[in-house]
Design a protein around this motif. Structure first.
Motif, mmCIF file in Angstrom:
data_model
loop_
_atom_site.group_PDB
_atom_site.id
_atom_site.type_symbol
_atom_site.label_atom_id
_atom_site.label_comp_id
_atom_site.label_asym_id
_atom_site.label_seq_id
_atom_site.Cartn_x
_atom_site.Cartn_y
_atom_site.Cartn_z
ATOM 1 N N MET A 115 7.386 -0.470 -1.001
ATOM 2 C CA MET A 115 6.771 -1.149 0.129
ATOM 3 C C MET A 115 6.512 -0.102 1.203
ATOM 4 N N PRO A 116 5.251 0.360 1.312
ATOM 5 C CA PRO A 116 4.969 1.477 2.220
ATOM 6 C C PRO A 116 5.502 1.304 3.644
ATOM 7 N N PRO A 117 5.394 0.116 4.281
ATOM 8 C CA PRO A 117 5.893 0.058 5.657
ATOM 9 C C PRO A 117 7.400 0.296 5.737
ATOM 10 N N GLN A 118 8.123 -0.010 4.678
ATOM 11 C CA GLN A 118 9.571 0.169 4.706
ATOM 12 C C GLN A 118 9.962 1.625 4.450
ATOM 13 N N GLU A 119 9.442 2.203 3.364
ATOM 14 C CA GLU A 119 9.955 3.503 2.967
ATOM 15 C C GLU A 119 8.862 4.554 2.806
ATOM 16 N N GLY A 120 7.591 4.138 3.077
ATOM 17 C CA GLY A 120 6.474 5.033 2.815
ATOM 18 C C GLY A 120 6.621 6.424 3.423
ATOM 19 N N LEU A 121 6.866 6.476 4.751
ATOM 20 C CA LEU A 121 6.951 7.764 5.435
ATOM 21 C C LEU A 121 8.054 8.629 4.847
ATOM 22 N N LYS A 122 9.198 7.961 4.631
ATOM 23 C CA LYS A 122 10.380 8.648 4.138
ATOM 24 C C LYS A 122 10.118 9.259 2.764
ATOM 25 N N TYR A 123 9.610 8.440 1.838
ATOM 26 C CA TYR A 123 9.394 8.909 0.471
ATOM 27 C C TYR A 123 8.250 9.916 0.421
ATOM 28 N N HIS A 124 7.244 9.696 1.268
ATOM 29 C CA HIS A 124 6.109 10.606 1.252
ATOM 30 C C HIS A 124 6.539 11.982 1.749
ATOM 31 N N SER A 125 7.333 12.002 2.831
ATOM 32 C CA SER A 125 7.749 13.309 3.357
ATOM 33 C C SER A 125 8.739 13.972 2.415
ATOM 34 N N ALA A 126 9.433 13.173 1.599
ATOM 35 C CA ALA A 126 10.352 13.763 0.617
ATOM 36 C C ALA A 126 9.597 14.234 -0.631
ATOM 37 N N GLY A 127 8.313 13.859 -0.727
ATOM 38 C CA GLY A 127 7.515 14.269 -1.886
ATOM 39 C C GLY A 127 7.836 13.497 -3.146
ATOM 40 N N TRP A 128 8.293 12.266 -3.009
ATOM 41 C CA TRP A 128 8.676 11.498 -4.194
ATOM 42 C C TRP A 128 7.519 10.699 -4.792
ATOM 43 N N TYR A 129 6.458 10.515 -4.009
ATOM 44 C CA TYR A 129 5.296 9.783 -4.529
ATOM 45 C C TYR A 129 4.345 10.773 -5.191
ATOM 46 N N GLU A 130 3.854 10.423 -6.359
ATOM 47 C CA GLU A 130 2.782 11.206 -6.959
ATOM 48 C C GLU A 130 1.485 10.729 -6.313
ATOM 49 N N PRO A 131 0.730 11.606 -5.633
ATOM 50 C CA PRO A 131 -0.538 11.145 -5.047
ATOM 51 C C PRO A 131 -1.486 10.706 -6.168
ATOM 52 N N LEU A 132 -2.123 9.557 -5.979
ATOM 53 C CA LEU A 132 -2.904 8.975 -7.072
ATOM 54 C C LEU A 132 -4.405 9.254 -6.939
ATOM 55 N N HIS A 327 -3.397 -10.045 16.263
ATOM 56 C CA HIS A 327 -3.179 -8.931 15.336
ATOM 57 C C HIS A 327 -2.112 -9.263 14.300
ATOM 58 N N PRO A 328 -2.358 -10.231 13.432
ATOM 59 C CA PRO A 328 -1.345 -10.535 12.419
ATOM 60 C C PRO A 328 -1.119 -9.307 11.540
ATOM 61 N N TYR A 329 0.133 -9.038 11.236
ATOM 62 C CA TYR A 329 0.410 -7.855 10.421
ATOM 63 C C TYR A 329 -0.055 -8.083 8.992
ATOM 64 N N VAL A 330 -0.280 -7.011 8.248
ATOM 65 C CA VAL A 330 -0.412 -7.108 6.798
ATOM 66 C C VAL A 330 0.689 -6.238 6.219
ATOM 67 N N SER A 331 1.357 -6.779 5.226
ATOM 68 C CA SER A 331 2.440 -6.038 4.605
ATOM 69 C C SER A 331 2.166 -5.998 3.115
ATOM 70 N N VAL A 332 2.312 -4.827 2.541
ATOM 71 C CA VAL A 332 1.876 -4.645 1.158
ATOM 72 C C VAL A 332 3.032 -4.209 0.282
ATOM 73 N N TRP A 333 3.139 -4.816 -0.876
ATOM 74 C CA TRP A 333 3.993 -4.294 -1.942
ATOM 75 C C TRP A 333 3.075 -3.595 -2.937
ATOM 76 N N GLY A 334 3.481 -2.444 -3.416
ATOM 77 C CA GLY A 334 2.671 -1.759 -4.408
ATOM 78 C C GLY A 334 3.536 -1.199 -5.508
ATOM 79 N N ILE A 335 2.872 -0.599 -6.499
ATOM 80 C CA ILE A 335 3.637 0.162 -7.482
ATOM 81 C C ILE A 335 3.241 1.619 -7.336
ATOM 82 N N SER A 336 4.239 2.482 -7.367
ATOM 83 C CA SER A 336 4.009 3.906 -7.140
ATOM 84 C C SER A 336 4.554 4.705 -8.308
ATOM 85 N N MET A 337 3.965 5.897 -8.476
ATOM 86 C CA MET A 337 4.429 6.762 -9.544
ATOM 87 C C MET A 337 5.383 7.792 -8.956
ATOM 88 N N ALA A 338 6.476 8.045 -9.664
ATOM 89 C CA ALA A 338 7.417 9.060 -9.198
ATOM 90 C C ALA A 338 6.849 10.438 -9.507
#
Lengths: 450, 309
Positions: A115-132, A327-338
């Motif tokens: 869920m990018p709003p929850q952990e996106g920044l953290k995981y992205h800065s740690a380099g755990w997401y494979e950019p798609l 400004h209703p929020y949008v919150s997204v669940w996705g699937i990511s590659m390690a």
């Protein structure tokens, strides 16, 4: 499927690819000519059966989407010969397990829900997401009818961090106003268009003597933060300013806290401060509340004849406007590659299959709102949703705010801090003092963790 | 002990002259205690040592930054700059003292009743032990539903009596007492059970002497039964206190420490710090402090058992 159609699809995919391509410049001038030769190669190039026998480990959250797609996995295994090891865990344990396994970097996880709003920044800065980005544009491993551009831009935007596509959306939700159609009709009321009307309507419908409440929403500290976010934005507040300094003690934010607290204190059920969505939606479903603001994905709970007494009596409206607009929020669940995955191609095969038009439609017919334009346009795709629900969903996403919680690394910790202000507001305490303290604590936590 | 075993075993397997006895025989005392020592090291000493070591580090597990050695910084922060820790500490004391006092009085009282003869005694005793056997998480979920101020069954009873709804776990002031009720419901039977065992082992003579001296029922209880039972009660209180200080399941399931941290005990705070915020180093140092607290309470209670009243 005959050769000509495959060729056509390949050409369309390639055209889209070139149009949306931000990749190396040299590819562009020659786009016309090689298109044909590449297109001819594409049907052979795109072949997930090449990875037959590979095992892909998929860590999933116990979420309605997972339940909806689980039964189709064997179909994928049969089509491709790729073996999927699906592990489903309850949300808290799921988050912990993903984090622990990604931290080790051992490549034990191939694909995981995120869920990018929850952990996106953290995981992205740690380099755990494979950019798609490269996968989406690579015709040799992406099926020609995948059409990445079919995803709504807002949804894809929530899956993009600093230009990297970190995941593919599988479900999205916005905050909406649930209201009791039958009661509103009986009293000749219309759904409130702004915050003043929300309060007036709630006051009019509250009947504490008979245990009926005009308004219900989450009040349980950290859990309430996301559903409070739209109130914050609509009153003109924000979590951080442009220099990433916490501003939840600004006059606009304090007004929003006070309004939210007052709504629950004066027109809400007793015990709001311990209400998560299960309790809050339960109060609506038991016919004890007239209005409820929460994620629209919870409609399946209040429309479930097994547990709800108000099936068919619920209407869906846009969030009420505030002084600063809507400004209703949008919150997204996705699937990511390690990024540590050892089987990236096979993993991508599974990911694109799970987010293909057919699968999005399958899940959507079971009530999981997806992000594909073409599926919403398809009457079957929208069939599982009430008409006014679809209307507010589409309209909300036109104007949606990209996050429902503070965009920080230590999200859980900071949600707890902000949750305390919400509880204070519901109790009728000194909101300004609580917000000042919370802003200070937020700054301390951010200094320690970012 | 192990030495004597070694001496006893060696004559039976006396090797031929000139050859050394087999390795296992020569080191029999280590061989015998070996498995126990290895298990102890693996499951107790190693984790404790590792926690101690982590407590000297700053380790935020959500980033790629490796753990950094910070010496005693974490401990300095706990004792000088962590209001949330001290709130949680006093809350833990409050919860433990309240829960244990109620449970001891109730538990011993019920044991004294169960020690008499009455119809259906066996059945009542068995039924009374049920809460202790049930799963805490399930119990917490059920109580959670009963406490719900709008839909819960307690609300229904309050309505019948004509009382207003009570917010129970949603109210900052009521949340700890409400949790104590659940804890008491579940764990009073443990104190009863231990006291009953103690009662059945009491000597008869002091009672005969007291009756001959003309002591009243109350005097017998106050000056004979309770002093004789004291060691047993202290052990029961010791067990329960250690458990109560570390109570986690019911609090986590029912409130997660809320509303606004009003039921956040030390164990919950440490769990949040470690597994929700991922400050593993700081959580480790908090754990060491909790460990010292539990140890001190145990030592104090054991001392108390030996002192005269």
């Amino acid at each position: 499927m005959n050769k000509a159609r495959i060729l056509l699809f390949a050409l369309v995919a390639l055209a889209l690819l070139v149009a949306g391509c931000t990749a190396p410049a040299p590819a562009q001038p020659a786009a016309e000519q090689p298109a044909e030769s590449e297109a001819a190669a594409a049907p052979e190039g795109y072949n997930c059966q090449a990875y037959a026998g590979t095992e892909v480990r998929f860590l999933a959250n116990k979420h309605p989407w997972t339940t909806a797609i689980e039964e189709y996995i064997p179909q994928f295994e049969e089509e491709t010969g790729i073996k999927v090891n699906l592990e489903i865990l309850p949300e808290d344990q799921f988050r912990q397990k993903v984090l622990v396994e990604l931290t080790t970097g051992a490549g034990t996880v191939d694909v995981f829900m995120s869920m990018p709003p929850q952990e996106g920044l953290k995981y992205h800065s740690a380099g755990w997401y494979e950019p798609l980005n490269d996968y989406l544009t690579n015709a040799s491993i992406t099926s020609p009818d995948y059409e990445p551009d079919d995803f709504l831009p807002g949804v894809m935007g929530a899956e993009t961090i600093e230009g990297d596509v970190i995941g593919i959306p599988i479900m999205m939700e916005n905050e909406v106003l649930y209201y009791r159609k039958d009661i509103f009709e009986e009293k000749g009321l219309t759904p409130p268009a702004n915050m003043e009307e929300l309060e007036q309507t709630a006051a009019e419908l509250t009947d504490k003597e008979n245990d009926f409440y005009g308004f219900v929403a989450r009040g349980k500290g950290a859990a309430a933060v996301t559903q409070f976010s739209t109130f914050l934005y609509n009153f003109g507040g924000e979590w951080l300013d442009e220099n990433r300094k916490p501003i939840i003690n600004s006059p606009e934010a304090v007004e929003a806290f006070e309004f939210y607290g007052k709504m629950l204190r004066d027109y809400g059920p007793p015990g709001s401060t311990n209400n998560h969505w299960y309790e809050a939606s339960g109060i609506l479903a038991q016919g004890k509340a007239a209005m409820y603001t929460d994620a629209n994905s919870l409609f399946s709970v209040v429309e479930d004849p097994e547990s709800s007494k108000v099936v068919g009596k619920i209407g869906y409206a846009m969030m009420p406007e505030g002084p600063a607009g809507n400004h209703p929020y949008v919150s997204v669940w996705g699937i990511s590659m390690a990024s540590s995955s050892q089987n990236k191609e096979a993993t991508w095969c599974l990911m694109q299959w799970l987010t293909s038009k057919d699968m999005v439609k399958n899940a959507q017919m079971k009530g999981i709102p997806g992000g594909r334009r073409s599926v919403w346009a398809d009457p079957d795709g929208a069939s599982a949703f009430p008409a006014d629900w679809v209307e507010t969903f589409v309209a909300s996403n036109e104007i949606a705010y990209p996050y429902d919680r503070p965009p920080v690394v230590a999200v859980s910790e900071i949600r707890d801090v902000i949750g305390k202000v919400i509880v204070t507001a519901i109790e009728g305490g000194d909101v300004q003092a609580a917000a000042d303290q919370a802003a200070q604590e937020m700054a301390d936590i951010m200094a320690r963790t970012e | 002990m192990s030495e004597s075993i070694a001496k006893q075993t060696s004559p039976h397997v006396q090797p031929p002259p000139g050859r050394r006895p087999p390795f296992l025989v020569r080191h029999a005392k280590w061989v015998f205690i070996g498995p126990a020592v290895i298990v102890m090291i693996l499951i107790m000493i190693y984790p404790l040592g590792y926690t101690l070591w982590m407590g000297f580090h700053e380790w935020f597990a959500s980033s790629v930054v490796p753990p950094k050695f910070v010496g005693l910084d974490n401990y300095v922060r706990i004792f000088t700059d962590d209001a949330r820790f001290w709130d949680a500490f006093w809350r833990t004391v409050y919860f433990t003292v309240l829960a244990i006092s109620i449970q001891t009085v109730l538990g011993v009282g019920i044991a004294l009743i169960f020690n008499r003869n009455f119809l259906g005694k066996g059945l009542v005793r068995t039924l009374f032990l049920f809460p202790m056997v049930a799963t805490p998480v399930a119990i917490a979920l059920v109580w959670m539903m009963m406490y719900n101020p709008v839909l819960g069954v307690l609300r229904y009873f309050l309505d019948i009596v004509g009382l207003p709804p009570v917010e129970w776990v949603s109210n900052r002031l009521l949340v700890i007492p409400a949790l104590v009720i659940v804890d008491t419901w579940q764990w009073t039977p443990l104190i009863t059970l231990m006291t009953l065992a103690g009662l059945s082992a009491l000597p008869v003579e002091p009672y005969e002497a007291a009756v001959i001296d003309g002591a009243s029922g109350w005097q017998i209880l106050r000056y004979v039964t309770l002093p004789l039972l004291r060691p047993v009660i202290v052990v029961a209180v010791l067990f329960r206190s250690i458990d109560a200080i570390k109570t986690f399941d019911i609090i986590y399931v029912m409130t997660q420490g809320g509303p606004a941290f009003a039921s956040e005990t030390l164990n919950i705070y440490i769990f949040q710090t470690g597994f929700n915020y991922f400050h593993l180093g700081y959580a480790s140092s908090l754990l060491i402090v909790l460990f010292i607290i539990v140890m001190s309470v145990s030592v104090l209670l054991i001392r108390f058992r030996r002192v005269d009243w």
